[in-house]
Scaffold this motif. Structure first.
Motif, PDB file in Angstrom:
ATOM      1  N   ALA A 137       0.815  -1.216   0.000  1.00 51.23           N
ATOM      2  CA  ALA A 137       0.000   0.000   0.000  1.00 51.23           C
ATOM      3  C   ALA A 137       0.843   1.258   0.000  1.00 51.23           C
ATOM      4  O   ALA A 137       0.420   2.310  -0.494  1.00 51.23           O
ATOM      5  CB  ALA A 137      -0.933  -0.005   1.211  1.00 51.23           C
ATOM      6  N   SER A 138       2.052   1.175   0.541  1.00 56.77           N
ATOM      7  CA  SER A 138       2.919   2.352   0.633  1.00 56.77           C
ATOM      8  C   SER A 138       3.693   2.631  -0.647  1.00 56.77           C
ATOM      9  O   SER A 138       4.302   3.693  -0.793  1.00 56.77           O
ATOM     10  CB  SER A 138       3.909   2.175   1.784  1.00 56.77           C
ATOM     11  OG  SER A 138       4.837   1.139   1.484  1.00 56.77           O
ATOM     12  N   ALA A 139       3.697   1.689  -1.574  1.00 63.43           N
ATOM     13  CA  ALA A 139       4.576   1.792  -2.749  1.00 63.43           C
ATOM     14  C   ALA A 139       4.351   3.077  -3.536  1.00 63.43           C
ATOM     15  O   ALA A 139       5.304   3.774  -3.903  1.00 63.43           O
ATOM     16  CB  ALA A 139       4.391   0.574  -3.646  1.00 63.43           C
ATOM     17  N   GLU A 140       3.112   3.399  -3.807  1.00 69.72           N
ATOM     18  CA  GLU A 140       2.825   4.597  -4.601  1.00 69.72           C
ATOM     19  C   GLU A 140       3.121   5.859  -3.804  1.00 69.72           C
ATOM     20  O   GLU A 140       3.560   6.873  -4.373  1.00 69.72           O
ATOM     21  CB  GLU A 140       1.363   4.578  -5.056  1.00 69.72           C
ATOM     22  CG  GLU A 140       1.015   5.667  -6.062  1.00 69.72           C
ATOM     23  CD  GLU A 140       1.822   5.561  -7.341  1.00 69.72           C
ATOM     24  OE1 GLU A 140       2.197   6.622  -7.890  1.00 69.72           O
ATOM     25  OE2 GLU A 140       2.103   4.427  -7.794  1.00 69.72           O
ATOM     26  N   MET A 141       2.917   5.835  -2.501  1.00 69.59           N
ATOM     27  CA  MET A 141       3.112   7.023  -1.676  1.00 69.59           C
ATOM     28  C   MET A 141       4.566   7.469  -1.602  1.00 69.59           C
ATOM     29  O   MET A 141       4.855   8.654  -1.401  1.00 69.59           O
ATOM     30  CB  MET A 141       2.568   6.778  -0.264  1.00 69.59           C
ATOM     31  CG  MET A 141       1.056   6.635  -0.208  1.00 69.59           C
ATOM     32  SD  MET A 141       0.437   6.485   1.501  1.00 69.59           S
ATOM     33  CE  MET A 141       0.766   4.749   1.825  1.00 69.59           C
ATOM     34  N   VAL A 142       5.493   6.532  -1.767  1.00 69.47           N
ATOM     35  CA  VAL A 142       6.906   6.905  -1.662  1.00 69.47           C
ATOM     36  C   VAL A 142       7.537   7.213  -3.016  1.00 69.47           C
ATOM     37  O   VAL A 142       8.687   7.644  -3.077  1.00 69.47           O
ATOM     38  CB  VAL A 142       7.727   5.789  -0.969  1.00 69.47           C
ATOM     39  CG1 VAL A 142       7.200   5.543   0.434  1.00 69.47           C
ATOM     40  CG2 VAL A 142       7.729   4.506  -1.780  1.00 69.47           C
ATOM     41  N   ARG A 143       6.787   7.042  -4.086  1.00 71.32           N
ATOM     42  CA  ARG A 143       7.359   7.233  -5.415  1.00 71.32           C
ATOM     43  C   ARG A 143       7.852   8.666  -5.631  1.00 71.32           C
ATOM     44  O   ARG A 143       8.926   8.902  -6.162  1.00 71.32           O
ATOM     45  CB  ARG A 143       6.321   6.866  -6.485  1.00 71.32           C
ATOM     46  CG  ARG A 143       6.922   6.653  -7.867  1.00 71.32           C
ATOM     47  CD  ARG A 143       5.831   6.285  -8.860  1.00 71.32           C
ATOM     48  NE  ARG A 143       5.080   5.117  -8.435  1.00 71.32           N
ATOM     49  CZ  ARG A 143       5.463   3.866  -8.668  1.00 71.32           C
ATOM     50  NH1 ARG A 143       6.599   3.641  -9.305  1.00 71.32           N
ATOM     51  NH2 ARG A 143       4.720   2.853  -8.272  1.00 71.32           N
ATOM     52  N   GLY A 144       7.064   9.633  -5.183  1.00 74.16           N
ATOM     53  CA  GLY A 144       7.425  11.026  -5.396  1.00 74.16           C
ATOM     54  C   GLY A 144       8.666  11.441  -4.626  1.00 74.16           C
ATOM     55  O   GLY A 144       9.565  12.102  -5.165  1.00 74.16           O
ATOM     56  N   ILE A 145       8.745  11.048  -3.366  1.00 73.05           N
ATOM     57  CA  ILE A 145       9.905  11.451  -2.567  1.00 73.05           C
ATOM     58  C   ILE A 145      11.156  10.710  -3.022  1.00 73.05           C
ATOM     59  O   ILE A 145      12.273  11.223  -2.906  1.00 73.05           O
ATOM     60  CB  ILE A 145       9.636  11.242  -1.061  1.00 73.05           C
ATOM     61  CG1 ILE A 145      10.595  12.121  -0.244  1.00 73.05           C
ATOM     62  CG2 ILE A 145       9.720   9.784  -0.664  1.00 73.05           C
ATOM     63  CD1 ILE A 145      10.182  12.323   1.186  1.00 73.05           C
ATOM     64  N   ARG A 146      10.990   9.511  -3.593  1.00 74.44           N
ATOM     65  CA  ARG A 146      12.142   8.813  -4.166  1.00 74.44           C
ATOM     66  C   ARG A 146      12.715   9.615  -5.324  1.00 74.44           C
ATOM     67  O   ARG A 146      13.943   9.748  -5.459  1.00 74.44           O
ATOM     68  CB  ARG A 146      11.738   7.422  -4.633  1.00 74.44           C
ATOM     69  CG  ARG A 146      12.904   6.590  -5.163  1.00 74.44           C
ATOM     70  CD  ARG A 146      12.406   5.269  -5.699  1.00 74.44           C
ATOM     71  NE  ARG A 146      11.782   4.477  -4.659  1.00 74.44           N
ATOM     72  CZ  ARG A 146      10.660   3.789  -4.803  1.00 74.44           C
ATOM     73  NH1 ARG A 146      10.001   3.821  -5.948  1.00 74.44           N
ATOM     74  NH2 ARG A 146      10.165   3.084  -3.804  1.00 74.44           N
ATOM     75  N   ALA A 147      11.848  10.179  -6.161  1.00 74.66           N
ATOM     76  CA  ALA A 147      12.307  10.991  -7.284  1.00 74.66           C
ATOM     77  C   ALA A 147      13.063  12.228  -6.796  1.00 74.66           C
ATOM     78  O   ALA A 147      14.077  12.630  -7.386  1.00 74.66           O
ATOM     79  CB  ALA A 147      11.119  11.395  -8.150  1.00 74.66           C
ATOM     80  N   GLN A 148      12.606  12.817  -5.692  1.00 71.63           N
ATOM     81  CA  GLN A 148      13.320  13.962  -5.120  1.00 71.63           C
ATOM     82  C   GLN A 148      14.726  13.561  -4.682  1.00 71.63           C
ATOM     83  O   GLN A 148      15.691  14.298  -4.886  1.00 71.63           O
ATOM     84  CB  GLN A 148      12.556  14.512  -3.919  1.00 71.63           C
ATOM     85  CG  GLN A 148      11.232  15.173  -4.239  1.00 71.63           C
ATOM     86  CD  GLN A 148      10.564  15.662  -2.965  1.00 71.63           C
ATOM     87  OE1 GLN A 148      11.187  16.292  -2.119  1.00 71.63           O
ATOM     88  NE2 GLN A 148       9.287  15.346  -2.812  1.00 71.63           N
ATOM     89  N   GLY A 149      14.827  12.395  -4.078  1.00 69.22           N
ATOM     90  CA  GLY A 149      16.117  11.917  -3.621  1.00 69.22           C
ATOM     91  C   GLY A 149      17.101  11.713  -4.752  1.00 69.22           C
ATOM     92  O   GLY A 149      18.293  12.027  -4.625  1.00 69.22           O
ATOM     93  N   LEU A 150      16.620  11.204  -5.880  1.00 67.87           N
ATOM     94  CA  LEU A 150      17.481  11.011  -7.037  1.00 67.87           C
ATOM     95  C   LEU A 150      18.036  12.342  -7.531  1.00 67.87           C
ATOM     96  O   LEU A 150      19.219  12.446  -7.893  1.00 67.87           O
ATOM     97  CB  LEU A 150      16.705  10.315  -8.161  1.00 67.87           C
ATOM     98  CG  LEU A 150      16.211   8.900  -7.882  1.00 67.87           C
ATOM     99  CD1 LEU A 150      15.377   8.397  -9.047  1.00 67.87           C
ATOM    100  CD2 LEU A 150      17.374   7.958  -7.616  1.00 67.87           C
ATOM    101  N   GLU A 151      17.193  13.358  -7.531  1.00 66.41           N
ATOM    102  CA  GLU A 151      17.626  14.672  -7.990  1.00 66.41           C
ATOM    103  C   GLU A 151      18.612  15.300  -7.010  1.00 66.41           C
ATOM    104  O   GLU A 151      19.651  15.841  -7.405  1.00 66.41           O
ATOM    105  CB  GLU A 151      16.410  15.585  -8.165  1.00 66.41           C
ATOM    106  CG  GLU A 151      16.750  16.965  -8.690  1.00 66.41           C
ATOM    107  CD  GLU A 151      15.519  17.806  -8.928  1.00 66.41           C
ATOM    108  OE1 GLU A 151      15.686  19.004  -9.233  1.00 66.41           O
ATOM    109  OE2 GLU A 151      14.395  17.280  -8.808  1.00 66.41           O
ATOM    110  N   ILE A 152      18.318  15.222  -5.727  1.00 65.90           N
ATOM    111  CA  ILE A 152      19.168  15.844  -4.704  1.00 65.90           C
ATOM    112  C   ILE A 152      20.564  15.241  -4.676  1.00 65.90           C
ATOM    113  O   ILE A 152      21.560  15.945  -4.463  1.00 65.90           O
ATOM    114  CB  ILE A 152      18.483  15.726  -3.328  1.00 65.90           C
ATOM    115  CG1 ILE A 152      17.316  16.714  -3.242  1.00 65.90           C
ATOM    116  CG2 ILE A 152      19.465  15.968  -2.180  1.00 65.90           C
ATOM    117  CD1 ILE A 152      16.438  16.523  -2.034  1.00 65.90           C
TER     118      ILE A 152
END
Length: 208
Positions: free
Chosen positions: A64-79
């Motif tokens: 259930a959490s998989a979709e919720m963390v997708r956005g912050i994962r993308a931020q981490g890749l950029e940072i």
């Protein structure tokens, strides 16, 4: 209990920035999600390889959490100026054993392996009955966790040590124990890495 690991290859110069991002933004977000137990982060400052792992109380809350963390994962890749796509894997937490909690300077040796799916239970029993008693006698031992994916037969064993020096001095013994696993439990080792334990909040109870 279950876990999700996310591996990225970041710019090594961005290591501290990445650690701060996970500590200050990712962890506060995921710890409030239903079923989340904790989070850990290990970092290789030389290569930029970083692995964030979250723990969950059930397979349902993990998924259930998989979709919720997708956005912050993308931020981490950029940072962190990460190269390529992250490797995201989901695991069953097969074993967790702690001698004591980690302190400053702790490090982790992680060993990825594979065993034919029909031998997973036998390999798990070999780990718990034969290997773990030896692992916990290694110099500077803090904890050991074993994550498995039963359908593929893949697993990762993470052993934490009090210091980098202790981890380095146990390399030969760890090599010997992996060789025993290969000979006696049909385990094929795929990769071994050594990391700084940057964040230690996985919060998984004892499972042996």
């Amino acid at each position: 209990m279950y876990a999700r690991s996310t591996t990225i290859m970041a710019d090594p110069a961005m290591a501290d920035r990445g650690i701060a991002f996970v500590r200050d933004q990712v962890w506060p977000m995921v710890r409030d999600m239903d079923g989340c137990l904790g989070l850990s982060l290990i970092v290789d400052r030389e290569t930029g390889r970083s692995i964030a792992t979250t723990s969950w109380d059930s397979e349902e809350t993990l998924r259930a959490s998989a979709e919720m963390v997708r956005g912050i994962r993308a931020q981490g890749l950029e940072i962190t100026a990460a190269m390529g796509e992250p490797a995201v894997e989901e695991w069953e937490i097969a074993s967790m054993h702690r001698a004591h909690h980690t302190g400053s300077g702790a490090c982790v040796r992680a060993a990825w392996s594979r065993v034919p799916a029909q031998y997973v239970d036998r390999a798990l029993a070999f780990y718990k009955d034969e290997l773990l008693p030896h692992i916990e006698q290694l110099e500077g031992f803090v904890s050991a966790s074993l994550l498995i994916d039963r359908p593929s037969g893949r697993s990762v064993l993470s052993t934490a040590y009090e210091s980098r020096e202790a981890m380095e001095r146990t390399r030969d013994q760890a090599d010997y124990l992996r060789a025993r696993s290969t000979q006696e439990a049909n385990v094929e080792f795929l990769d071994v890495g050594e990391f700084e334990l940057a964040i230690a909040h996985l919060h998984v109870p004892e499972l042996v």
